[in-house]
Design an enzyme around this catalytic site. Structure first.
Site, PDB file in Angstrom:
ATOM      1  CD  GLU A  74      37.023 -37.766  14.589  1.00  0.00           C
ATOM      2  OE1 GLU A  74      37.489 -39.134  14.417  1.00  0.00           O
ATOM      3  OE2 GLU A  74      37.398 -36.776  14.248  1.00  0.00           O
ATOM      4  CG  HIS A  88      29.364 -39.948   9.732  1.00  0.00           C
ATOM      5  ND1 HIS A  88      29.381 -39.243  10.992  1.00  0.00           N
ATOM      6  CD2 HIS A  88      30.583 -40.602  10.217  1.00  0.00           C
ATOM      7  CE1 HIS A  88      30.132 -39.587  11.992  1.00  0.00           C
ATOM      8  NE2 HIS A  88      30.977 -40.387  11.282  1.00  0.00           N
TER       9      HIS A  88
HETATM   10  P1  5GP Z   1      33.121 -41.119  13.796  1.00  0.00           P
HETATM   11  O1  5GP Z   1      32.310 -40.184  14.120  1.00  0.00           O
HETATM   12  O2  5GP Z   1      32.425 -42.195  12.828  1.00  0.00           O
HETATM   13  O3  5GP Z   1      33.640 -41.879  15.079  1.00  0.00           O
HETATM   14  O4  5GP Z   1      34.414 -40.512  13.131  1.00  0.00           O
HETATM   15  C1  5GP Z   1      34.431 -39.361  12.296  1.00  0.00           C
HETATM   16  C2  5GP Z   1      35.219 -39.515  10.953  1.00  0.00           C
HETATM   17  O5  5GP Z   1      35.289 -38.491  10.333  1.00  0.00           O
HETATM   18  C3  5GP Z   1      36.663 -39.806  11.348  1.00  0.00           C
HETATM   19  O6  5GP Z   1      37.095 -40.997  10.298  1.00  0.00           O
HETATM   20  C4  5GP Z   1      37.365 -38.845  10.758  1.00  0.00           C
HETATM   21  O7  5GP Z   1      38.707 -39.028   9.942  1.00  0.00           O
HETATM   22  C5  5GP Z   1      36.532 -37.906   9.753  1.00  0.00           C
HETATM   23  N1  5GP Z   1      36.566 -36.509   9.992  1.00  0.00           N
HETATM   24  C6  5GP Z   1      36.661 -35.848  10.896  1.00  0.00           C
HETATM   25  N2  5GP Z   1      36.844 -34.478  10.940  1.00  0.00           N
HETATM   26  C7  5GP Z   1      37.021 -34.547   9.320  1.00  0.00           C
HETATM   27  C8  5GP Z   1      36.889 -33.348   8.520  1.00  0.00           C
HETATM   28  O8  5GP Z   1      37.215 -32.371   8.775  1.00  0.00           O
HETATM   29  N3  5GP Z   1      37.032 -33.684   7.192  1.00  0.00           N
HETATM   30  C9  5GP Z   1      36.942 -35.022   6.803  1.00  0.00           C
HETATM   31  N4  5GP Z   1      36.856 -34.951   5.477  1.00  0.00           N
HETATM   32  N5  5GP Z   1      36.838 -35.974   7.551  1.00  0.00           N
HETATM   33  C10 5GP Z   1      36.949 -35.753   8.982  1.00  0.00           C
END
Ligand code: 5GP
Length: 130
Positions: A88, A93
């Protein structure tokens, strides 16, 4: 274009921060799988964790280790589960998720809805253990 996480680093977008160093930041996931679900990121923008240079990669995981140990002191759980997804947000991270069961770290699970005050309280409790 800066990632959403770079905007959190710069303060352009708010976040519930739990730990910060010169090169790394940890803050609560806004759509948590569990209370205390934390993201640990390098401040230097890079998409893929496994493209990080060795020193930065090691430091990221050492930083995450400290944060995980602090979360474990605050959130009742069996272990802190670790996941790297990155589908996403294209900014490296590590997810740290308190778990009692493998299902607790299923990213297809419905996310928790926490209030602003709950986020503040969890973040400050974790920060107090660091
Ligand atoms: P991934 O890239 O690992 O699939 O997911 C990204 C993660 O970042 C997700 O769990 C989502 O909830 C979190 N996330 C996305 N946008 C934001 C944001 O603006 N603030 C925070 N604190 N978390 C976020």
């Amino acid at each position: 274009m800066a990632t959403i996480f770079s905007k959190i680093i710069s303060g352009e977008i708010p976040a519930f921060k739990v730990a910060e160093s010169d090169n790394f930041l940890a803050f609560l996931d806004i759509n948590p799988l569990a209370q205390g679900h934390t993201l640990v990121i390098p401040k230097k923008e890079i998409d893929y964790v496994f493209d990080m240079d060795d020193d930065a990669y090691k430091e990221l995981f050492l930083f995450a280790k400290k944060v995980a140990r602090a979360i474990k002191q605050v959130v009742p759980c069996t272990k802190i589960g670790v996941a790297i997804i990155g589908l996403e947000v294209a900014h490296a991270h590590i997810h740290l998720v308190p778990i009692n069961d493998v299902y607790d770290i299923d990213f297809k699970k419905e996310k928790l809805k926490l209030s602003h005050d709950q986020f503040v309280q969890i973040a400050s409790s974790i920060a107090s253990k660091l």
